[in-house]
Scaffold this active site. Structure first.
Site, short mmCIF file in Angstrom:
data_model
loop_
_atom_site.label_atom_id
_atom_site.label_comp_id
_atom_site.label_asym_id
_atom_site.label_seq_id
_atom_site.Cartn_x
_atom_site.Cartn_y
_atom_site.Cartn_z
N LYS A 80 -47.23 8.42 -14.48
CA LYS A 80 -46.94 8.50 -13.04
C LYS A 80 -45.77 9.44 -12.81
O LYS A 80 -44.95 9.66 -13.71
CB LYS A 80 -46.64 7.11 -12.49
N SER A 95 -35.63 -0.70 -8.71
CA SER A 95 -36.29 -0.01 -9.83
C SER A 95 -37.80 -0.24 -9.74
O SER A 95 -38.27 -0.99 -8.89
CB SER A 95 -35.73 -0.54 -11.16
N TYR A 96 -38.52 0.37 -10.65
CA TYR A 96 -39.98 0.32 -10.63
C TYR A 96 -40.47 -1.13 -10.60
O TYR A 96 -40.12 -1.94 -11.45
CB TYR A 96 -40.52 1.03 -11.88
N PRO A 97 -41.29 -1.47 -9.60
CA PRO A 97 -41.59 -2.90 -9.39
C PRO A 97 -42.78 -3.43 -10.18
O PRO A 97 -43.12 -4.59 -10.00
CB PRO A 97 -41.88 -2.96 -7.89
N ARG A 98 -43.43 -2.62 -10.99
CA ARG A 98 -44.56 -3.16 -11.75
C ARG A 98 -44.19 -3.20 -13.22
O ARG A 98 -44.25 -2.21 -13.93
CB ARG A 98 -45.81 -2.31 -11.53
#
Length: 857
Positions: free
Chosen positions: A10, A330-333
Site C-alpha cells: 500500500k 497510526s495504520y488502523p488495520r
DNA sequence: GCAAGGTC
C-alpha cells in the site's frame, strides 16, 4: 548504475519503507492511481550503488471471476460453476495497476518485493511479477527477484530485512489462488441457486438476493444459534437464603448460592432460624488487581467501538481510516497488540500532553510511566496509536469519540494496573455459611485515563471480628428464576469470528455488514444482533439439509487444507480438485433437498398466490392477477401460474383498456409527474410482439398499426435529444399531459388541464411533427382567444407556445436538426402507403407491415 | 445481481 524496483502493498507503507531505507533522503512523485514512487541512490547487495525506485500496489492487483460466458444467471445452471473456466481480471481496471507497474519497472534490473508478510502478500508478489515480466528481464529468476521479510516497520527491522532478502514463496501464493477459486465457485453457485429458487416464490419475502458464503453464512449461524438458545430456554425457579446481620446492617450471601428444591430451601431456612446469632469464622483481606489493557489492534478497536461507543465495526473502521489518512492515528488495520521494542512511547505521550481533554492524565502518566504488557506480534503493523494531537472541534462527534478512545486507551497501556483490596468475612450459622465482601479501591491505575472503566464506589463492611458472635437481624427465603441468555452483541460476534477464524480483521466488519444488508439480521439497541425470519429460516434450512454448510468448522477445515498447499505438503491441483468435488456433491445434495428448506419458507412466508392484491386481468384466462409489490415487482396469475415482471415504479390499472393483441389489461407506469410514464401491456412488456419492439418496452414502443395507445398512433416527432427515440403523447396522467421520449428521459410537459388531446393525421408544414388537436372545457380554456379547441403543431404553432414547456429549445432544435426531411419520407417508403410512416418525425420502423403480418400468422 | 481477500 543498475536500478532496483521495490513494491509494497500500500502507498503508506511504500512511503515509510522508502523513508527508512533512504535515511530520509528520497524524492517522491505521485502516480495518478494514488500510488507514489520514491527514488534514491544507495548500495544494494554486491552491486555497489544502485538507483532505488520504491512504489506500491493497492492490495490485490487481480481478482478471480468466471469467464463472460458464465456470468448470466439465466443461461447457466449454477452447478456448472464448479467446473467452468475462470479468469483473472484486473481488480480495478480504472487504476491500471498492471500498466503502472510495468511502467515503473522500465530499466530496472532487480525486483524486491515488500508485500505484507502473510499469504495474501505472497500471492500479490506473484501478481506483481506477472505484471512486470515483460519489462524486467528474467523476473522469475532467483537472481533478479527478491522478497523482503519484515515483522515491524522499524528502522532496525526494515534494514535487517534488506540485508537478508529471500525469495517469494510460490506455495503460499498458490494457497491463496486455491482459496479464491473455492470461495468463488461455492459462493456463487449456492447464491445463484438459492436466489433463483426462492425469488418469485413468496410474496412477502423481502429480498432480491439470498446469498451464501463460507464466511457470511457461519457468521449468520452464530446469531441464529443464540436466537435458538433463547427460544429453547426453559426458566427454572430457584431459592436462596439472605442473611441480614452486623452494625451497620449488611445482607450476606449464602455460600450454597442457590437450591432448586423449595422444600430443601425451607428446611435449611428453618435450621438457620433456630439461631439468634452468627459466628464470625474469619475475616480476610487480599489485594487484587485488574490488568491494564494491551496495545490496541483492529479487532479490539472494533469490539470496544461497538460495545462501548455504540459504533458498528464497519463505521468504526471508516472513521479509523479517515483518522489515519489525516495523520491522527497510526495504520488502523493490524493484528499486533504489542508495541515494538524500540517504539517511542514517550514521544506519543508527549504529543498528548497539551490536550485540553486528557492532557492532565497524560502529564500524570509521564511522571509515572509503566512498561506496557506483552502481547502478540503478528508481524504486520504496530498497534494503533495516536500520531498527532486532535482537538474536539476538529472532528464530528463520533470521530472524536473514536479518536479520544484511541488516545485514552494508549495512555491506559502505559499506566499502572488498577489495584483494590477485597475484604471477605465468613459467618457461620449452624452448618450454613454466609459471606460478605467489600471492595476498596487502592490505585485507580489505568482507569484514570480510561474513565469509562472506573471502579465502583468503595464498599463498606461492618467491623466483624473473628471469633465473635454477631446478632442476626433477619433471615429470609428469596425466590428467583434462571434467565435466558441475551441476544449476541456485535462485540461477542466479533470475538466468535476471531476465535473460529471466520474472516480477517479487515473483512470481519464486511461480513457483519453483509448479513445486515441482506436482511438476515437486524441490529437493535445495545448493538445486539437479532436474526430476521429470513435469517432464521435460512440457517434452519441448512441445518435440515446439511448442517456443515452453516458450521464455522467448515471454514477452518478449508483453511487447514489450504495450509497444506502453503506448506508444500500437498499439491495445489489435488487439494483444489478434492475440495471442489466435495462441495459440488454438497451442492447437488442441497439442490435435491431444497424442498425441506422450502417447507420452512412456506410456514414463514406467504406463497405468491395469497399475497398481493387483485389488480388487472390475465389475457389468457381473464381472471384477475395479483400484484406483488416487493421487489422484484411483478404480476402473478395463479390460475395460469405465470409471472410478469413489472417496471420499477408506480404501476396502476389503466382504466378499462385492453391490449388488442393479447387481451391483457393495460397498466400505466409512472415515476411521478416529472418522471417517465407510459402505458404498457404486462404480456407485451415481457414478450414483445414485434421484432422492433424492445423487451421491457411500453405501448410507446409498440408498432401496432391501429391500437389507440401505440407508438404509431401517438408518436409526434423524433426526439429532440437522442438519436433513435420518438416523442410520444402520454395520456395516462390526464389532465396532466406530456410528450415523452420512448428511448431516453426527455419529457415535455404541455397543455395542462386539457380534457382531450388527439394526434392528427396531418404534419406540420414547418417541422414535420404530427399536428395535435387540443380541447379545453369551455370555462377553463388556456388559449389566448378563449376558444375550446385548436389544432396545431406543438413546436411551431404560436397559439400553443405558452402551453408547452421548453418549447423554444425544442423548436430551435427541431429546425436545426433538419426537421421533416431527416430520414423521414424515404424510409416511410412505399410500404407505408397509409402515410402513417411519417407520423413520428419520419422514422417508421423498417418493414413494419411485414412484421405485423408475421405476427398475426 | 453472486464469494472473500487485499486497500482507497
Amino acid at each position: 548504475m543498475k536500478s532496483v524496483l521495490m513494491v509494497a502493498e500500500k502507498p503508506s507503507l511504500a512511503a515509510s519503507l522508502a523513508g527508512i531505507l533512504s535515511n530520509g533522503r528520497c524524492t517522491a512523485k505521485r502516480g495518478n492511481n494514488g500510488c507514489s514512487t520514491h527514488e534514491w541512490t544507495g548500495p544494494f547487495r554486491n552491486e555497489g550503488n544502485v538507483h532505488f525506485r520504491m512504489t506500491s500496489v493497492c492490495g490485490h492487483v487481480m481478482s478471480l471471476d468466471f469467464t463472460s460466458k458464465y456470468t448470466s444467471w439465466d443461461k447457466v445452471d449454477p452447478v456448472q460453476l464448479f467446473d467452468c473456466p475462470t479468469e483473472k481480471k484486473e481488480c480495478n481496471p480504472k487504476q491500471q495497476m498492471r500498466s503502472f507497474l510495468s511502467h515503473e519497472a522500465r530499466g530496472c534490473d532487480y525486483l524486491v518485493l515488500w508485500l505484507d508478510c502473510d499469504k495474501e502478500g505472497e500471492n500479490i508478489c506473484f501478481e506483481v511479477m506477472d505484471a512486470v515480466q515483460h519489462v524486467i528481464h528474467n523476473v522469475y529468476s532467483t537472481y533478479v527477484t527478491y522478497r523482503a521479510h519484515f515483522s515491524a516497520i522499524t528502522d532496525k527491522d526494515i534494514k535487517g530485512a534488506m540485508e537478508s532478502l529471500g525469495h517469494p514463496n510460490k506455495n503460499e501464493a498458490k494457497s491463496v489462488d486455491a482459496r479464491q477459486e473455492l470461495d468463488l465457485r461455492i459462493g456463487c453457485a449456492f447464491t445463484r441457486f438459492q436466489t433463483k429458487f426462492f425469488q418469485g416464490r413468496y410474496g412477502d419475502l423481502d429480498s432480491s438476493l439470498i446469498s451464501y458464503g463460507p464466511c457470511q453464512t457461519p457468521t449468520l449461524g452464530f446469531c441464529v444459534k443464540r436466537h435458538d438458545d433463547i427460544q429453547l430456554f426453559k426458566p427454572e425457579t430457584f431459592w436462596y437464603l439472605q442473611l441480614v446481620a452486623g452494625q451497620p446492617e449488611v445482607t450476606l450471601e449464602w455460600a450454597r448460592g442457590r437450591v432448586f428444591k423449595k422444600n430443601i430451601a425451607i428446611m435449611l431456612l428453618n435450621r438457620v432460624k433456630e439461631h439468634k446469632e452468627a459466628t464470625v469464622e474469619s475475616v480476610s483481606s487480599k489485594e487484587s488487581f485488574r490488568s491494564k489493557p494491551q496495545a490496541l489492534n483492529t479487532v479490539e478497536l472494533m469490539r470496544i467501538c461497538s460495545s462501548g461507543l455504540g459504533i458498528g465495526p464497519f463505521q468504526a473502521m471508516q472513521i479509523a481510516e479517515r483518522l489515519y489518512t489525516q495523520g491522527y492515528i497510526s495504520y488502523p488495520r493490524t493484528e499486533t497488540n504489542q508495541y515494538p521494542e524500540n517504539f517511542d512511547l514517550h514521544a506519543v505521550l508527549r504529543l498528548l500532553q497539551p490536550s485540553g481533554d486528557f492532557g492532565d492524565e497524560a502529564r500524570a502518566i509521564s511522571s509515572d510511566f509503566q512498561t506496557p504488557r506483552k502481547g502478540k506480534d503478528a508481524g504486520d503493523h504496530p498497534p494503533i496509536t495516536p500520531m498527532k494531537l486532535g482537538q474536539r472541534n476538529d472532528f464530528d462527534r463520533d470521530t472524536w469519540r473514536v479518536y479520544e478512545f484511541i488516545c485514552r486507551h494508549f495512555m491506559g497501556t502505559i499506566s499502572r494496573d488498577l489495584k483494590y483490596r477485597t475484604t471477605t468475612a465468613k459467618l457461620k450459622v449452624g452448618l450454613e455459611t454466609f459471606t460478605c465482601t467489600a471492595n476498596v479501591l487502592l490505585d485507580a491505575g489505568f482507569t484514570k485515563a480510561m474513565t469509562w472503566l472506573a471502579f465502583g464506589k468503595d464498599e463498606a463492611m461492618p467491623p466483624f471480628v473473628q471469633g465473635t458472635q454477631v446478632p442476626i437481624t433477619d433471615v429470609r427465603l428469596a425466590e428467583s428464576q434462571t434467565g435466558p441468555p441475551d441476544y449476541l452483541t456485535e462485540a461477542e460476534l466479533i470475538t466468535l469470528m476471531e476465535q473460529h477464524g471466520i474472516g480477517t480483521d479487515a473483512s470481519i466488519p464486511v461480513h457483519i455488514n453483509n448479513i445486515c444488508q441482506r436482511n438476515y439480521v437486524k441490529i437493535e439497541t445495545g448493538r445486539k444482533l437479532i436474526p430476521t425470519t429470513l435469517g432464521i429460516v435460512l440457517v434452519h434450512g441448512y441445518q435440515k439439509i446439511d448442517p456443515e454448510l452453516v458450521l464455522p468448522t467448515m471454514r477452518s477445515e478449508v483453511e487447514r487444507m489450504l495450509t497444506l498447499i502453503a506448506k508444500g505438503s500437498a499439491d495445489f491441483n489435488d487439494v483444489l480438485r478434492h475440495a471442489i468435488k466435495i462441495f459440488k456433491l454438497k451442492f447437488v445434495y442441497f439442490v435435491q433437498n431444497i424442498a425441506s428448506m422450502d417447507m420452512l419458507f412456506e410456514s414463514s412466508f406467504s406463497p405468491l398466490a395469497e399475497s398481493g392484491k387483485a389488480h388487472s386481468r390475465c389475457g389468457k384466462c381473464r381472471r384477475y392477477m395479483k400484484y406483488i409489490q416487493t421487489k422484484p415487482a411483478r404480476l402473478y396469475c395463479s390460475h395460469c401460474n405465470d409471472n410478469y415482471t413489472l417496471p420499477n415504479g408506480n404501476v396502476k390499472v389503466y382504466r378499462e383498456f385492453k391490449c388488442p393483441l393479447d387481451d391483457f389489461g393495460l397498466l400505466a407506469f409512472s415515476t411521478g409527474v416529472k418522471g417517465r410514464s407510459f402505458p404498457f401491456c404486462p404480456y407485451c412488456y415481457n414478450h414483445p410482439p414485434f421484432r422492433d419492439m424492445p423487451k421491457f418496452g411500453g405501448c410507446n414502443t409498440c408498432t401496432h398499426p391501429t391500437c389507440p395507445h401505440s407508438l404509431n398512433t401517438l408518436g409526434i416527432s423524433s426526439c429532440v435529444e437522442c438519436e433513435t427515440g420518438v416523442l410520444v403523447l402520454d395520456s395516462t396522467l390526464s389532465p396532466t399531459w406530456k410528450l415523452g421520449c420512448n428511448r431516453c428521459d426527455v419529457i415535455i410537459n404541455c397543455f395542462k388541464g386539457a380534457t382531450k388531446i388527439t394526434v392528427e393525421e396531418n404534419k406540420c408544414s414547418e417541422c414535420g411533427a404530427q399536428l395535435v388537436n387540443v380541447v379545453y372545457k369551455s370555462d377553463k380554456s388556456k388559449f389566448k382567444d378563449g376558444s375550446e379547441e385548436k389544432s396545431g403543431c406543438v413546436f411551431c404553432s404560436s397559439e400553443f407556445a405558452h402551453l408547452v414547456e421548453k418549447h423554444r429549445a425544442v423548436a430551435s432544435r427541431q429546425v436545426r436538426s433538419g426537421g421533416p426531411s431527416r430520414g423521414g419520407g424515404g424510409a416511410a417508403g412505399p410500404g407505408a402507403g397509409n402515410a402513417r410512416g411519417g407520423r413520428h418525425g419520419g422514422r417508421p420502423p423498417k418493414d413494419k407491415m411485414a412484421q405485423l403480418a408475421a405476427y398475426f400468422v
